[in-house]
Design an enzyme around this catalytic site. Sequence first.
Site, PDB file in Angstrom:
ATOM      1  N   GLU A 122     -44.632  14.957   7.054  1.00  0.00           N
ATOM      2  CA  GLU A 122     -43.417  14.363   7.634  1.00  0.00           C
ATOM      3  C   GLU A 122     -42.598  15.392   8.418  1.00  0.00           C
ATOM      4  O   GLU A 122     -41.400  15.212   8.611  1.00  0.00           O
ATOM      5  CB  GLU A 122     -42.546  13.725   6.530  1.00  0.00           C
ATOM      6  CG  GLU A 122     -43.198  12.626   5.726  1.00  0.00           C
ATOM      7  CD  GLU A 122     -43.529  11.348   6.509  1.00  0.00           C
ATOM      8  OE1 GLU A 122     -43.222  11.291   7.722  1.00  0.00           O
ATOM      9  OE2 GLU A 122     -44.121  10.441   5.916  1.00  0.00           O
ATOM     10  N   HIS A 145     -37.033  14.146   1.251  1.00  0.00           N
ATOM     11  CA  HIS A 145     -37.602  12.793   1.238  1.00  0.00           C
ATOM     12  C   HIS A 145     -38.273  12.555  -0.096  1.00  0.00           C
ATOM     13  O   HIS A 145     -38.959  13.448  -0.610  1.00  0.00           O
ATOM     14  CB  HIS A 145     -38.627  12.658   2.372  1.00  0.00           C
ATOM     15  CG  HIS A 145     -39.523  11.468   2.253  1.00  0.00           C
ATOM     16  ND1 HIS A 145     -39.051  10.178   2.280  1.00  0.00           N
ATOM     17  CD2 HIS A 145     -40.868  11.363   2.097  1.00  0.00           C
ATOM     18  CE1 HIS A 145     -40.073   9.341   2.149  1.00  0.00           C
ATOM     19  NE2 HIS A 145     -41.184  10.036   2.031  1.00  0.00           N
ATOM     20  N   HIS A 147     -39.700   9.056  -2.990  1.00  0.00           N
ATOM     21  CA  HIS A 147     -39.996   7.641  -3.184  1.00  0.00           C
ATOM     22  C   HIS A 147     -39.174   7.111  -4.359  1.00  0.00           C
ATOM     23  O   HIS A 147     -39.729   6.617  -5.344  1.00  0.00           O
ATOM     24  CB  HIS A 147     -41.501   7.462  -3.399  1.00  0.00           C
ATOM     25  CG  HIS A 147     -42.341   7.964  -2.263  1.00  0.00           C
ATOM     26  ND1 HIS A 147     -43.705   8.157  -2.349  1.00  0.00           N
ATOM     27  CD2 HIS A 147     -42.001   8.307  -0.991  1.00  0.00           C
ATOM     28  CE1 HIS A 147     -44.165   8.608  -1.184  1.00  0.00           C
ATOM     29  NE2 HIS A 147     -43.148   8.720  -0.347  1.00  0.00           N
ATOM     30  N   GLU A 175     -18.562   5.652  -8.161  1.00  0.00           N
ATOM     31  CA  GLU A 175     -18.771   6.924  -7.452  1.00  0.00           C
ATOM     32  C   GLU A 175     -19.300   6.782  -6.027  1.00  0.00           C
ATOM     33  O   GLU A 175     -19.113   7.676  -5.202  1.00  0.00           O
ATOM     34  CB  GLU A 175     -19.829   7.752  -8.210  1.00  0.00           C
ATOM     35  CG  GLU A 175     -19.370   8.363  -9.504  1.00  0.00           C
ATOM     36  CD  GLU A 175     -18.435   9.520  -9.278  1.00  0.00           C
ATOM     37  OE1 GLU A 175     -17.241   9.346  -9.546  1.00  0.00           O
ATOM     38  OE2 GLU A 175     -18.896  10.566  -8.824  1.00  0.00           O
ATOM     39  N   HIS A 216     -40.882   2.190   1.198  1.00  0.00           N
ATOM     40  CA  HIS A 216     -41.470   3.536   1.186  1.00  0.00           C
ATOM     41  C   HIS A 216     -40.575   4.533   0.440  1.00  0.00           C
ATOM     42  O   HIS A 216     -41.024   5.154  -0.514  1.00  0.00           O
ATOM     43  CB  HIS A 216     -41.721   3.996   2.636  1.00  0.00           C
ATOM     44  CG  HIS A 216     -42.332   5.359   2.740  1.00  0.00           C
ATOM     45  ND1 HIS A 216     -43.223   5.723   3.715  1.00  0.00           N
ATOM     46  CD2 HIS A 216     -42.164   6.474   1.973  1.00  0.00           C
ATOM     47  CE1 HIS A 216     -43.596   6.985   3.534  1.00  0.00           C
ATOM     48  NE2 HIS A 216     -42.957   7.460   2.489  1.00  0.00           N
TER      49      HIS A 216
HETATM   50  O1  2HA Z   1     -47.138  12.180   1.380  1.00  0.00           O
HETATM   51  O2  2HA Z   1     -44.102  11.105   1.091  1.00  0.00           O
HETATM   52  O3  2HA Z   1     -44.161  10.011   3.474  1.00  0.00           O
HETATM   53  C1  2HA Z   1     -45.844  12.562   1.455  1.00  0.00           C
HETATM   54  C2  2HA Z   1     -45.003  11.438   1.819  1.00  0.00           C
HETATM   55  C3  2HA Z   1     -45.249  10.753   3.084  1.00  0.00           C
HETATM   56 ZN    ZN Z   2     -43.102   9.301   1.618  1.00  0.00          ZN
END
Ligand code: 2HA
Ligand code: ZN
Length: 278
Positions: A122, A145, A147, A175, A216
Amino acid sequence: MITSIQKENILEAPFVKEMCEATFNMWRLGWDERNGGNISYLLTKEEVSKYLDVNQVKRTLQLQFPVAELANKYFIVTGSGKYFKNVNGDPKNTLGIVKVDETGNAIHIIWGLEDGSNPTSELPSHFMSHIARLKVDSNHRIIMHNHATNIIAMTFTHDLDEANFTKTLWQMCTECIVVFPDAVGILPWMVPGTDAIGQKTAEKMKEHRLVLWPHHGIFGAGTTMDETFGLIETAEKAAQIYTIIGDPSKIKQTISDEELDELAKAFNVEPKVGILAV
Ligand code: 2HA
Ligand code: ZN
């Protein structure tokens, strides 16, 4: 004359430790299954020079997306395909320190990714988001980033209008409006890892430090690891409460728009315009 200066052990560097701790915590919380998630952390030359000779390039990688705005900047990044579960035990293969070259067309790996792996898949979203955030916040340093489970769940059960989604999150815990008064940005579903999703994420990052990728995960931006982690953690907690409630028709009372406005005033934050009807 001997000019070589003794360097300190990079594994003791605070920024390496922060990467190890953050990745481990994200995995522990169930937000980074398998190789899910990535972090990039802007470092200063002075910080890196304490541990490394910054001119000792191990490998050079061409970028498909030039980032002239980041020329000569240093980042520590997670590696592509690496499991967050394993970073703490194996930093030199799972993390890398890169320097963007003077043109912004390539990156030099100066430490880590020793098994020949590449920086996160990413990287376009990370680099383009760094550019966007640095324009609005000179102290900006982190793009993260993951999930986050309940955030993903909520992108199935809630509509994806940014104002509606943000207001629901703000209502779920007191909050929230204080932690992210700038609201969440939301992209349409897109293929990850591409320059296109990088451009769209960065556009949202001009106004928001949180950007959702429906079905995602989430992107967060901040000035420190703790702040960025806390930002995602707070949104995830709100999404968890929404998901525990399950059926929104069960909600008997909530925090009103007037109360949210009162809260924002009390904590001296400016809620994004167009969300509260006050
Ligand atoms: O593989 O989170 O978005 C890593 C990730 C791709
Ligand atoms: Zn991801």
